[in-house]
Write an enzyme that holds these catalytic residues in place. Structure first.
Site, mmCIF file in Angstrom:
data_model
loop_
_atom_site.group_PDB
_atom_site.id
_atom_site.type_symbol
_atom_site.label_atom_id
_atom_site.label_comp_id
_atom_site.label_asym_id
_atom_site.label_seq_id
_atom_site.Cartn_x
_atom_site.Cartn_y
_atom_site.Cartn_z
ATOM 1 N N ASP A 48 40.161 31.187 -2.488
ATOM 2 C CA ASP A 48 41.176 30.807 -1.511
ATOM 3 C C ASP A 48 41.003 29.326 -1.204
ATOM 4 O O ASP A 48 39.900 28.781 -1.328
ATOM 5 C CB ASP A 48 41.003 31.656 -0.254
ATOM 6 C CG ASP A 48 41.896 31.180 0.875
ATOM 7 O OD1 ASP A 48 43.130 31.165 0.685
ATOM 8 O OD2 ASP A 48 41.361 30.809 1.936
ATOM 9 N N ASP B 56 42.614 27.054 1.805
ATOM 10 C CA ASP B 56 42.433 26.586 3.177
ATOM 11 C C ASP B 56 41.513 27.502 3.976
ATOM 12 O O ASP B 56 41.747 28.711 4.071
ATOM 13 C CB ASP B 56 43.790 26.491 3.876
ATOM 14 C CG ASP B 56 44.725 25.533 3.154
ATOM 15 O OD1 ASP B 56 44.302 24.390 2.904
ATOM 16 O OD2 ASP B 56 45.859 25.930 2.830
#
Length: 204
Positions: free
Chosen positions: A22, A24
């Protein structure tokens, strides 16, 4: 579904595994809807973690929800600069960005995903796996919220949750239980390395 910065397929380790990351809050400091490269910075432990993961030879592929496109906060072309900055940060720590796959769609009014690519669905991971010849069952998904975990579980990956305070809902479910929970990115990387080494020994 959209793809940004997906290099040509290269020879994979014998396991066919990859590490899905992932963006952010996991790999980067969480700055909502940011596409300014000057404000993109690695999260705590991410630099060391990238150096560690680079030594495995596994493809490192970023998978990210980017609803700011559909919400009109920025144009989809702005993600080119984000991809370039990610590649630079990877290179600074001896790693290679294997691909940046993103979902440009916004969630439905009830908060659910209205497409197959928005996490917690696994469309981004499956598209990346198809493009890179990845075996999902041998791969990893690392994220900071349970939607990342669910996406990884749906795809058949092993999952690591970085419990850094970014998950605020903690909605339960059988697909939302991570294999491991850690506090920092480098701790997640250490788990991947240890398990990758065990697998290599088992098939040697």
């Amino acid at each position: 579904m959209a793809v940004m910065l997906a290099p040509a397929r290269r020879t994979l380790p014998a396991s066919g595994a990859a590490v899905f990351l992932d963006k952010d809050g996991t790999l980067l400091q969480d700055v909502p809807y940011n596409v300014d490269p000057a404000r993109i910075a690695l999260a705590p432990g991410a630099g060391d973690g990238l150096r560690m993961l680079a030594r495995t030879g596994l493809p490192l592929i970023v998978v990210s929800n980017q609803p700011g496109v559909a919400l009109g906060y920025f144009q989809i072309e702005a993600l080119e600069a984000v991809a370039q900055r990610l590649a630079e940060l990877f290179a600074q720590h001896g790693a290679t960005l294997g691909g940046f796959y993103f979902c440009p769609h916004a969630p439905l009014p009830d908060g659910s995903a209205g497409c197959a690519c928005r996490k917690p669905h696994d469309g981004l991971l499956r598209q990346a796996a198809d493009s890179h010849g990845v075996t999902l069952e041998h791969s990893w998904m690392i994220g900071d919220i349970l939607n990342d975990v669910e996406a990884g579980r749906r795809a058949g990956c092993r999952t690591i949750l970085i419990a850094n305070g970014n998950e605020t809902h903690w909605l339960p479910g059988p697909m939302r239980v991570p294999d491991y929970i850690v506090g920092r990115f480098d701790e997640a990387a250490a788990i991947v390395i240890a398990q990758h080494a065990r697998h290599a020994e088992a098939v040697a």
